[in-house]
Design a protein around this motif. Structure first.
Motif: not given
Length: 126
Positions: A41-44, A82-95
């Motif tokens: 998520g951070i790399l993305g 934008a979609s990549l950023m949204v999903f990656c930020v979601f991955f970070i918070f969800k993990s």
């Protein structure tokens, strides 16, 4: 209301995660996968920020990096970034949230078992 894990200090939280990880190989696998998801998520997020900047520079005719596969459809590039950023930020918070949930569940079960054992010692096996 804060969970048991959230009430711990940062040092105690790290110790609780380490203890949870050492409790079983399943727990270690869960923690490793969630940390890997966080790193991805951070790399993305970094990649999407770089691509936002490069798309903006291309649109402003400052820098043409040569990777543009969609021609002049700059809106499509921005939507993908934008979609990549949204999903990656979601991955970070969800993990992070899932690690907290799993360790909190472990801490509560550990405390509950300790209290049951103390109760049985105090009042017998009834």
């Amino acid at each position: 209301m804060k969970s048991r894990f959230e009430r711990l200090s940062k040092k105690e939280q790290k110790e609780a995660i380490r203890e949870f990880k050492e409790a079983s190989t399943k727990n270690a696998n869960v923690i490793n996968r969630l940390h890997r998801l966080k790193v991805i998520g951070i790399l993305g997020t970094i990649y999407s920020l770089i691509m936002f900047i490069l798309d903006f520079l291309k649109e402003a005719d400052i820098l043409d990096y040569g990777f543009n596969t969609f021609g002049d459809a700059i809106i499509l590039n921005y939507l993908i970034d934008a979609s990549l950023m949204v999903f990656c930020v979601f991955f970070i918070f969800k993990s992070e949230q899932m690690i907290k949930e799993q360790v909190n569940k472990y801490l509560v079960d550990k405390l509950r078992n300790k209290q049951k054992k103390a109760f049985k010692e105090e009042f017998g096996e009834n």
